[in-house]
Write a protein that holds these residues in place. Structure first.
Motif, PDB file in Angstrom:
ATOM      1  N   THR A  30       0.846  -1.201   0.000  1.00 27.94           N
ATOM      2  CA  THR A  30       0.000   0.000   0.000  1.00 27.94           C
ATOM      3  C   THR A  30       0.880   1.250   0.000  1.00 27.94           C
ATOM      4  OG1 THR A  30      -0.146  -0.058   2.399  1.00 27.94           O
ATOM      5  CG2 THR A  30      -1.934  -1.115   1.178  1.00 27.94           C
ATOM      6  N   ALA A  31       2.082   1.101   0.526  1.00 32.55           N
ATOM      7  CA  ALA A  31       3.020   2.224   0.562  1.00 32.55           C
ATOM      8  C   ALA A  31       4.423   1.682   0.810  1.00 32.55           C
ATOM      9  CB  ALA A  31       2.639   3.210   1.664  1.00 32.55           C
ATOM     10  N   GLN A  33       8.230   3.050   2.383  1.00 32.74           N
ATOM     11  CA  GLN A  33       8.816   4.124   3.178  1.00 32.74           C
ATOM     12  C   GLN A  33      10.337   4.080   3.087  1.00 32.74           C
ATOM     13  OE1 GLN A  33       7.013   4.325   7.140  1.00 32.74           O
ATOM     14  NE2 GLN A  33       5.393   2.938   6.435  1.00 32.74           N
ATOM     15  N   GLN A  45      12.011   8.543   9.445  1.00 38.01           N
ATOM     16  CA  GLN A  45      11.326   8.431   8.160  1.00 38.01           C
ATOM     17  C   GLN A  45      11.616   9.658   7.308  1.00 38.01           C
ATOM     18  OE1 GLN A  45       6.969   8.961   7.287  1.00 38.01           O
ATOM     19  NE2 GLN A  45       6.974   6.730   7.349  1.00 38.01           N
ATOM     20  N   LEU A  48       7.349   8.777   2.609  1.00 38.45           N
ATOM     21  CA  LEU A  48       6.383   7.693   2.448  1.00 38.45           C
ATOM     22  C   LEU A  48       5.736   7.890   1.083  1.00 38.45           C
ATOM     23  CD1 LEU A  48       3.771   6.443   5.020  1.00 38.45           C
ATOM     24  CD2 LEU A  48       3.117   6.877   2.669  1.00 38.45           C
ATOM     25  N   ARG A  50       3.028   6.308  -1.606  1.00 39.39           N
ATOM     26  CA  ARG A  50       1.912   5.366  -1.686  1.00 39.39           C
ATOM     27  C   ARG A  50       1.922   4.646  -3.021  1.00 39.39           C
ATOM     28  NH1 ARG A  50      -0.730   6.726   2.864  1.00 39.39           N
ATOM     29  NH2 ARG A  50      -0.560   8.887   3.502  1.00 39.39           N
ATOM     30  N   THR A  91       8.620  -1.794   3.979  1.00 33.79           N
ATOM     31  CA  THR A  91       7.266  -2.023   3.498  1.00 33.79           C
ATOM     32  C   THR A  91       6.431  -2.650   4.594  1.00 33.79           C
ATOM     33  OG1 THR A  91       7.838  -4.223   2.658  1.00 33.79           O
ATOM     34  CG2 THR A  91       8.050  -2.382   1.131  1.00 33.79           C
ATOM     35  N   ALA A  95      -1.569  -0.449   7.079  1.00 32.94           N
ATOM     36  CA  ALA A  95      -1.314   0.509   8.152  1.00 32.94           C
ATOM     37  C   ALA A  95      -1.299  -0.217   9.499  1.00 32.94           C
ATOM     38  CB  ALA A  95      -2.382   1.597   8.145  1.00 32.94           C
TER      39      ALA A  95
ATOM     40  N   SER B  95       3.127   5.221  16.218  1.00 35.36           N
ATOM     41  CA  SER B  95       2.492   5.802  15.043  1.00 35.36           C
ATOM     42  C   SER B  95       1.056   6.139  15.379  1.00 35.36           C
ATOM     43  CB  SER B  95       2.556   4.803  13.876  1.00 35.36           C
ATOM     44  OG  SER B  95       1.862   5.274  12.758  1.00 35.36           O
ATOM     45  N   LYS B  97      -1.526   6.592  12.902  1.00 35.41           N
ATOM     46  CA  LYS B  97      -2.435   5.840  12.033  1.00 35.41           C
ATOM     47  C   LYS B  97      -1.779   4.610  11.450  1.00 35.41           C
ATOM     48  CE  LYS B  97      -5.094   9.918  10.681  1.00 35.41           C
ATOM     49  NZ  LYS B  97      -5.563  10.764   9.555  1.00 35.41           N
ATOM     50  N   GLN B  99       1.079   4.493   9.661  1.00 36.39           N
ATOM     51  CA  GLN B  99       1.875   4.658   8.454  1.00 36.39           C
ATOM     52  C   GLN B  99       3.143   5.447   8.733  1.00 36.39           C
ATOM     53  OE1 GLN B  99      -0.521   5.696   4.918  1.00 36.39           O
ATOM     54  NE2 GLN B  99      -0.309   3.514   4.602  1.00 36.39           N
ATOM     55  N   GLU B 100       3.036   6.657   9.217  1.00 41.19           N
ATOM     56  CA  GLU B 100       4.230   7.414   9.578  1.00 41.19           C
ATOM     57  C   GLU B 100       4.665   6.958  10.970  1.00 41.19           C
ATOM     58  OE1 GLU B 100       3.777  11.636   9.465  1.00 41.19           O
ATOM     59  OE2 GLU B 100       5.951  11.968   9.368  1.00 41.19           O
TER      60      GLU B 100
END
Lengths: 111, 112
Positions: A30-31, A33, A45, A48, A50, A91, A95, B95, B97, B99-100
């Motif tokens: 899905t994304a 990083q 990070q 990111l 997507r 990866t 989420a 995190s 959500k 993702q970050e």
């Protein structure tokens, strides 16, 4: 598996030059990083990107993503000595799921 | 930016003893992680935690390992008993959500 691999293993450039690190991964994402880890610190990070994006920029950093070849690249322009670090792609299947890191590319920026 | 704090930065412990690694995640974050890194090697996932429960744990997350967030603040990794091969740097991450993800600076654990 959600394995991510960077290449090359190490790079050395002079300050001011550009450098590109590549990453290949398996399965769908899905994304993706990009992280940087300096000596004695945790990963930070950088970008990111997507799965529906082809390119993303953050200052001197530019990431690309090619889902057809399951590859990504991170380019750094006008490198500085403080860019010296290990660069990882990571990866996750979704989420909140675990991030799988590659072994990283060691980038040395010399004065 | 948001900071994840890990205390202590370095801990030396006798093999067989119990150790608790503490992590103060970013205050409004919902997802929490522990990773293990042996010097010069890649980051390896141990466990993630959400809504008071373990989401997933890896093979590295042995029976001697446990995690909790008892008072809604610190996220802890407990190893009891410790073994020599547990020597590594342990990174906590959090995190909002999922993702970050923000990482702490790590706790270097040395089991002697």
């Amino acid at each position: 598996s959600q394995l991510a691999e960077e290449n090359p293993w190490a790079l050395s450039v002079h300050e001011g030059e550009s450098v590109t690190v590549n990453c290949s991964y398996k399965t769908s994402i899905t994304a993706l990083q990009w992280y940087r880890q300096k000596s004695g610190e945790g990963p930070a990070q950088l970008i990111l990107i997507r799965s529906n994006e082809r390119e993303k920029r953050n200052g001197r950093l530019r990431a690309t993503l090619d889902t057809s070849s399951q590859s990504s690249s991170l380019s750094i322009t006008a490198t500085r000595c403080e860019d010296t670090a290990v660069y990882f792609c990571a990866t996750a299947p979704g989420a909140g799921n675990k991030l799988t890191f590659g072994i990283g590319t060691r980038v040395l920026v010399r004065p | 930016g948001p900071k994840v704090l890990q205390i202590p930065s370095h801990q030396i412990i006798d093999m067989g003893q119990m150790v608790t690694l503490n992590c103060d995640p970013v205050s409004n974050h919902l997802y929490f992680y522990w990773y293990k890194q042996i010097l010069g090697q890649q980051m390896e996932f141990l466990v993630n935690f959400y809504n008071g429960k373990v989401m997933e744990k890896s093979k590295l997350f042995k029976d001697q390992f446990s995690v909790e967030r008892p008072d809604g603040s610190y996220f802890t990794l407990k190893i009891q008993p410790t073994a020599l091969e547990d020597s590594a740097v342990y990174f906590c991450a959090s995190s909002l959500k999922g993702q970050e993800v923000f990482f702490g600076k790590g706790t270097r654990l040395t089991v002697v």
